[in-house]
Design a protein around this motif. Structure first.
Motif, PDB file in Angstrom:
ATOM      1  N   PHE A  24      19.142   9.132 -16.373  1.00 38.42           N
ATOM      2  CA  PHE A  24      19.589  10.512 -16.598  1.00 38.42           C
ATOM      3  C   PHE A  24      18.705  11.522 -15.867  1.00 38.42           C
ATOM      4  N   MET A  25      17.690  11.042 -15.129  1.00 33.90           N
ATOM      5  CA  MET A  25      16.820  11.960 -14.379  1.00 33.90           C
ATOM      6  C   MET A  25      16.612  11.439 -12.958  1.00 33.90           C
ATOM      7  N   GLN A  26      16.020  12.275 -12.109  1.00 30.81           N
ATOM      8  CA  GLN A  26      15.801  11.914 -10.714  1.00 30.81           C
ATOM      9  C   GLN A  26      14.702  10.861 -10.575  1.00 30.81           C
ATOM     10  N   HIS A  27      14.843  10.035  -9.527  1.00 25.17           N
ATOM     11  CA  HIS A  27      13.826   9.045  -9.171  1.00 25.17           C
ATOM     12  C   HIS A  27      13.798   8.920  -7.655  1.00 25.17           C
ATOM     13  N   ASN A  28      12.685   8.400  -7.142  1.00 23.15           N
ATOM     14  CA  ASN A  28      12.580   8.061  -5.727  1.00 23.15           C
ATOM     15  C   ASN A  28      11.848   6.739  -5.607  1.00 23.15           C
ATOM     16  N   LEU A  29      11.637   6.285  -4.391  1.00 19.39           N
ATOM     17  CA  LEU A  29      10.912   5.039  -4.157  1.00 19.39           C
ATOM     18  C   LEU A  29      10.055   5.219  -2.921  1.00 19.39           C
ATOM     19  N   LEU A  30       8.762   4.985  -3.075  1.00 23.50           N
ATOM     20  CA  LEU A  30       7.814   5.062  -1.971  1.00 23.50           C
ATOM     21  C   LEU A  30       7.179   3.697  -1.776  1.00 23.50           C
ATOM     22  N   GLY A  35      -3.301  -1.572  -1.850  1.00 16.29           N
ATOM     23  CA  GLY A  35      -4.455  -0.993  -2.533  1.00 16.29           C
ATOM     24  C   GLY A  35      -4.428   0.509  -2.725  1.00 16.29           C
ATOM     25  N   SER A  36      -3.300   1.159  -2.451  1.00 17.52           N
ATOM     26  CA  SER A  36      -3.276   2.629  -2.475  1.00 17.52           C
ATOM     27  C   SER A  36      -2.495   3.229  -3.641  1.00 17.52           C
ATOM     28  N   MET A  37      -1.997   2.425  -4.562  1.00 17.18           N
ATOM     29  CA  MET A  37      -1.113   2.947  -5.606  1.00 17.18           C
ATOM     30  C   MET A  37      -1.785   4.034  -6.454  1.00 17.18           C
ATOM     31  N   GLU A  38      -2.996   3.806  -6.905  1.00 18.56           N
ATOM     32  CA  GLU A  38      -3.689   4.797  -7.745  1.00 18.56           C
ATOM     33  C   GLU A  38      -3.893   6.111  -6.987  1.00 18.56           C
ATOM     34  N   PRO A  60       3.733  12.733  -1.597  1.00 16.59           N
ATOM     35  CA  PRO A  60       2.495  13.247  -1.011  1.00 16.59           C
ATOM     36  C   PRO A  60       2.460  13.027   0.507  1.00 16.59           C
ATOM     37  N   SER A  61       1.920  14.007   1.212  1.00 10.14           N
ATOM     38  CA  SER A  61       1.751  13.880   2.667  1.00 10.14           C
ATOM     39  C   SER A  61       0.428  13.190   2.947  1.00 10.14           C
ATOM     40  N   VAL A  62       0.426  11.885   2.748  1.00  8.84           N
ATOM     41  CA  VAL A  62      -0.780  11.080   2.971  1.00  8.84           C
ATOM     42  C   VAL A  62      -0.394   9.849   3.788  1.00  8.84           C
ATOM     43  N   PRO A  63      -1.325   9.326   4.587  1.00  7.84           N
ATOM     44  CA  PRO A  63      -0.998   8.177   5.437  1.00  7.84           C
ATOM     45  C   PRO A  63      -0.721   6.886   4.658  1.00  7.84           C
ATOM     46  N   ASP A  64      -1.042   6.853   3.368  1.00 13.40           N
ATOM     47  CA  ASP A  64      -0.789   5.660   2.562  1.00 13.40           C
ATOM     48  C   ASP A  64       0.691   5.456   2.259  1.00 13.40           C
ATOM     49  N   VAL A  65       1.515   6.497   2.433  1.00 13.39           N
ATOM     50  CA  VAL A  65       2.960   6.373   2.203  1.00 13.39           C
ATOM     51  C   VAL A  65       3.606   5.876   3.496  1.00 13.39           C
ATOM     52  N   LEU A  66       4.134   4.653   3.455  1.00 10.83           N
ATOM     53  CA  LEU A  66       4.739   4.064   4.652  1.00 10.83           C
ATOM     54  C   LEU A  66       6.210   4.416   4.798  1.00 10.83           C
ATOM     55  N   ARG A  83      11.525  -1.539   8.846  1.00 10.89           N
ATOM     56  CA  ARG A  83      10.922  -2.785   9.341  1.00 10.89           C
ATOM     57  C   ARG A  83       9.688  -3.067   8.489  1.00 10.89           C
ATOM     58  N   VAL A  84       9.652  -4.255   7.935  1.00 10.90           N
ATOM     59  CA  VAL A  84       8.536  -4.682   7.096  1.00 10.90           C
ATOM     60  C   VAL A  84       7.276  -4.746   7.958  1.00 10.90           C
ATOM     61  N   PRO A  85       6.136  -4.276   7.440  1.00 10.86           N
ATOM     62  CA  PRO A  85       4.890  -4.359   8.210  1.00 10.86           C
ATOM     63  C   PRO A  85       4.599  -5.794   8.672  1.00 10.86           C
ATOM     64  N   ASP A  86       3.902  -5.916   9.789  1.00 11.31           N
ATOM     65  CA  ASP A  86       3.569  -7.222  10.364  1.00 11.31           C
ATOM     66  C   ASP A  86       2.394  -7.895   9.659  1.00 11.31           C
ATOM     67  N   ILE A  87       1.644  -7.136   8.892  1.00 14.48           N
ATOM     68  CA  ILE A  87       0.441  -7.661   8.248  1.00 14.48           C
ATOM     69  C   ILE A  87       0.777  -8.130   6.835  1.00 14.48           C
ATOM     70  N   PRO A  88       0.577  -9.431   6.547  1.00 12.12           N
ATOM     71  CA  PRO A  88       0.843  -9.934   5.199  1.00 12.12           C
ATOM     72  C   PRO A  88      -0.024  -9.236   4.161  1.00 12.12           C
ATOM     73  N   GLY A  89       0.483  -9.166   2.952  1.00  8.17           N
ATOM     74  CA  GLY A  89      -0.265  -8.552   1.857  1.00  8.17           C
ATOM     75  C   GLY A  89       0.670  -8.041   0.788  1.00  8.17           C
ATOM     76  N   ASP A  90       0.090  -7.409  -0.215  1.00  2.00           N
ATOM     77  CA  ASP A  90       0.856  -6.841  -1.323  1.00  2.00           C
ATOM     78  C   ASP A  90       0.982  -5.335  -1.123  1.00  2.00           C
ATOM     79  N   TYR A  91       2.202  -4.882  -0.893  1.00  2.31           N
ATOM     80  CA  TYR A  91       2.507  -3.482  -0.648  1.00  2.31           C
ATOM     81  C   TYR A  91       3.174  -2.910  -1.902  1.00  2.31           C
TER      82      TYR A  91
END
Length: 112
Positions: A24-30, A35-38, A60-66, A83-91
């Motif tokens: 019933f409310m707005q949402h988005n997905l970033l 390691g940048s969630m906090e 937020p206008s930060v480089p951590d948002v892909l 396109r999924v990043p080329d570097i394996p890891g947890d995003y």
């Protein structure tokens, strides 16, 4: 909360996420750097305290948002293709609407 909170994707592939807002409310997905969630969540919370936060879609206008969707209204959906990043890891991925990121989040695990 997101219906899927753990998604495994192959590095370098093209994926499409459909954010179908049945709430019933707005949402988005970033999609964020590992390691940048906090850090991004705290920056999103600060946007709720300034008038331009809404016009910035609480992204937020930060480089951590892909990658990011705009705010999606109730009973609407938005497709995000990237396109999924080329570097394996947890995003991590979050909803950055004020206060949501703490419980509305998940992880893209990128594998080779």
């Amino acid at each position: 909360k997101f219906e899927q909170t753990k998604i495994t994707v192959k590095a370098g592939t093209i994926v499409e996420i459909v954010l179908n807002n049945i709430d019933f409310m707005q949402h988005n997905l970033l999609v964020l750097k590992p390691g940048s969630m906090e850090r991004v969540g705290a920056a999103a919370d600060k946007l709720s305290q300034v008038p331009e936060g809404v016009s910035m879609q609480y992204i937020p206008s930060v480089p951590d948002v892909l990658f990011a969707t705009p705010l999606v209204n109730p009973d609407q959906k938005f497709s995000l293709k990237f396109r999924v990043p080329d570097i394996p890891g947890d995003y991590p991925y979050i909803c950055s609407y004020p206060g949501h990121w703490r419980i509305m989040n998940g992880v893209f695990t990128v594998v080779r």
